[in-house]
Design an enzyme around this catalytic site. Structure first.
Site, PDB file in Angstrom:
ATOM      1  N   GLU A 175     -47.298 -14.745  62.658  1.00  0.00           N
ATOM      2  CA  GLU A 175     -46.874 -13.454  62.067  1.00  0.00           C
ATOM      3  C   GLU A 175     -45.711 -12.833  62.840  1.00  0.00           C
ATOM      4  OE1 GLU A 175     -48.651 -11.552  59.328  1.00  0.00           O
ATOM      5  OE2 GLU A 175     -49.513 -13.481  58.796  1.00  0.00           O
ATOM      6  N   HIS A 249     -52.604  -6.854  63.352  1.00  0.00           N
ATOM      7  CA  HIS A 249     -51.607  -7.408  64.267  1.00  0.00           C
ATOM      8  C   HIS A 249     -51.790  -6.700  65.610  1.00  0.00           C
ATOM      9  CE1 HIS A 249     -48.858  -8.137  60.574  1.00  0.00           C
ATOM     10  NE2 HIS A 249     -49.288  -9.302  60.984  1.00  0.00           N
ATOM     11  N   CYS A 370     -43.367  -1.604  62.543  1.00  0.00           N
ATOM     12  CA  CYS A 370     -43.438  -2.729  61.595  1.00  0.00           C
ATOM     13  C   CYS A 370     -42.105  -2.930  60.896  1.00  0.00           C
ATOM     14  CB  CYS A 370     -44.458  -2.460  60.491  1.00  0.00           C
ATOM     15  SG  CYS A 370     -46.133  -2.319  61.033  1.00  0.00           S
TER      16      CYS A 370
HETATM   17  O1  SUG Z   1     -48.676  -7.696  56.332  1.00  0.00           O
HETATM   18  N1  SUG Z   1     -48.791  -4.803  54.362  1.00  0.00           N
HETATM   19  C1  SUG Z   1     -48.241  -5.502  55.493  1.00  0.00           C
HETATM   20  C2  SUG Z   1     -48.007  -4.557  56.635  1.00  0.00           C
HETATM   21  C3  SUG Z   1     -47.288  -5.235  57.779  1.00  0.00           C
HETATM   22  C4  SUG Z   1     -47.244  -4.396  58.997  1.00  0.00           C
HETATM   23  N2  SUG Z   1     -46.579  -5.089  60.011  1.00  0.00           N
HETATM   24  C5  SUG Z   1     -46.832  -4.990  61.349  1.00  0.00           C
HETATM   25  N3  SUG Z   1     -47.942  -4.428  61.794  1.00  0.00           N
HETATM   26  N4  SUG Z   1     -46.001  -5.513  62.163  1.00  0.00           N
HETATM   27  C6  SUG Z   1     -49.174  -6.644  55.922  1.00  0.00           C
HETATM   28  O2  SUG Z   1     -50.394  -6.448  55.854  1.00  0.00           O
HETATM   29  C7  SUG Z   1     -49.503  -4.604  52.057  1.00  0.00           C
HETATM   30  C8  SUG Z   1     -48.939  -4.930  50.703  1.00  0.00           C
HETATM   31  C9  SUG Z   1     -49.752  -4.394  49.580  1.00  0.00           C
HETATM   32  O3  SUG Z   1     -50.962  -4.259  49.704  1.00  0.00           O
HETATM   33  O4  SUG Z   1     -49.145  -4.137  48.499  1.00  0.00           O
HETATM   34  C10 SUG Z   1     -48.862  -5.383  53.177  1.00  0.00           C
HETATM   35  O5  SUG Z   1     -48.444  -6.503  52.962  1.00  0.00           O
END
Ligand code: SUG
Length: 448
Positions: A175, A249, A370
């Site tokens: 990730e 994460h 993020c």
């Molecule tokens: O991968 N949310 C992302 C958020 C990513 C956050 N990134 C970090 N913490 N670095 C994920 O879970 C949700 C999309 C939705 O539900 O429509 C989403 O993909």
């Protein structure tokens, strides 16, 4: 005395795309699940993200922009057997399998902390800047990002080594920078790279209820590919209980910059050992400063819902101490707000907290940290970086106009099946390639 190698940390944010919506696609990401089906505002989301970039640029930091990916992902839907014109593909897929279309329409590339893992040239044996795009293989909607991410990173950093993503196999689940922290005395000097993994894929069944998206095997391979010194590299396991509390994460419970590691006491499976290994790896380079937040001061539930640790920790020009760029949700939560007030009144490494409104992204579990990928660049690497992907006043003005012209105010889940939305999105992205000098074959739809 030798002159110090000059380098600085740039933030490359993912520009939020025209299909931003609340799909509830990420199991284990509590905000994504909670807000499933809400009406989103792509226009407000993109402007909020752009405003954050402008703030950082105005502080005097180097701010880059990564373009959104083309969604709906028509080539992927074609691979699933849908055929005809792009409109036929979308209509047929929506009729037969709307869940698949939702997954192929996510604007998730906005969260560029997951775009890649980055090792600055000062850390790599060949003295080159290395980036490995994350395969994001755990979540269906994110697993199709890496190829276009590689294209964007190669356009942004022509002088860097941009590897291919790791193989699409659960052992190599990766990730990106969301599970990676770099500490250093000075950006241009060798640092310590901390890789935090949720799961050792070869050690039997997972120990979490929610997916642990980063494996030890993926982290090992990236460290090897990037030619990192084993003495300066630390691998630490994220606590299973914190993943199951919603920290999908490591960057939901920990952030680091320069010598400072700021983390929740529940972040690591074995905190004492992790800190000891970091101190050992830093020996002779710098003395790490550990800022641990206890569960008593900030209960883990509040830390995750208010995203205290998903803040950007930055050194602003002319400031001795670090600044935490936190989401407004941290200001709204009494536990995290009280903690932040106390933090800056002390004399530790973090001297200031500033709050930014990225609420549209936050509802999908994406805070200020993020939305950005940190890339440490030497002066030479910065000079080689694509200038059209760096935010200045002109690009900011062009992108504001572009968003206001092309983006919808509202987006409901069922709008994703609308061919008009696809047409609007592709028209917007085609225009973006001119604004950002990406060429007329940057997106798959431009190549067919
Ligand atoms: O991968 N949310 C992302 C958020 C990513 C956050 N990134 C970090 N913490 N670095 C994920 O879970 C949700 C999309 C939705 O539900 O429509 C989403 O993909």
């Amino acid at each position: 005395m030798l002159a110090k190698n000059k380098a600085r940390e740039a933030n490359y944010d993912g520009l939020i795309g025209p299909t931003h919506n609340y799909g509830g696609l990420s199991t284990g990401n509590l905000a994504s699940a909670k807000n499933k089906g809400l009406i989103a505002s792509p226009c407000a989301a993109a402007l909020q993200g752009l405003q954050k970039m402008k703030l950082m640029a105005d502080f005097g930091l180097v701010q880059g922009v990564l373009p959104p990916q083309a969604r709906p992902n028509i080539p992927e839907l074609r691979q699933m057997g849908f055929s005809g014109s792009d409109v036929d593909v979308l209509n047929n897929a929506w009729r037969v399998n709307p869940v698949l279309v939702r997954n192929m329409s996510s604007a998730s590339s906005m969260w560029s902390a997951n775009a890649a893992t980055v090792s600055p040239s000062a850390d790599c044996a060949d003295s080159r800047l290395h980036l490995t795009p994350a395969n994001l293989s755990t979540m269906l909607h994110r697993s199709t990002e890496h190829e276009q991410t590689g294209r964007a990173l190669r356009a942004a950093f022509p002088s860097a080594i941009v590897h291919d993503a790791l193989p699409m196999q659960s052992t190599y689940s990766d990730e990106g920078a969301a599970n990676h922290v770099r500490l250093c005395a000075d950006q241009g000097e060798a640092g310590v790279e901390l890789f935090v993994y949720g799961r050792d894929a070869l050690a039997g069944a997972p120990d979490t209820k929610f997916p642990s998206r980063q494996t030890l095997q993926a982290s090992h391979i990236i460290a090897t590919r990037h030619q990192l010194s084993s003495e300066r590299t630390v691998f630490a396991k994220q606590a299973a209980k914190v993943i199951d509390a919603g920290a999908f994460h490591n960057d939901v419970v920990c952030v680091g910059a320069r010598q400072c590691l700021f983390y929740h006491e529940n972040a690591f499976e074995d905190t004492a050992r992790t800190l000891e290994e970091i101190s050992k790896a830093a020996d002779g380079l710098f003395t790490p400063q550990f800022v641990e937040v206890s569960n008593e001061e900030v209960p883990i539930k509040d830390a995750i819902s208010a995203y205290l640790f998903n803040s950007m920790l930055v050194q602003l020009p002319g400031q001795e101490r670090l600044t935490l760029i936190a989401p407004t949700e941290t200001q709204d939560n009494p536990h995290t707000k009280t903690y932040c007030d106390k933090l800056v009144s002390g004399n530790g490494p973090i001297g200031e907290v500033k709050y930014v409104d990225v609420r549209q992204s936050m509802r999908n579990g994406g805070g200020p940290a993020c939305l950005r990928l940190r890339v440490v660049l030497t002066d030479t690497e910065l000079a080689a970086a694509n200038p059209k992907m760096l935010l200045d006043d002109m690009l900011f003005a062009q992108l504001s106009t572009w968003i206001n012209k092309h983006y919808r105010e509202d987006m409901a889940p069922d709008d994703l099946g609308d061919p008009k939305l696809m047409h609007e999105s592709f028209t917007a992205l085609d225009a973006l390639t001119s604004i950002m000098g990406l060429g007329s074959d940057f997106y798959p739809f431009q190549r067919t």
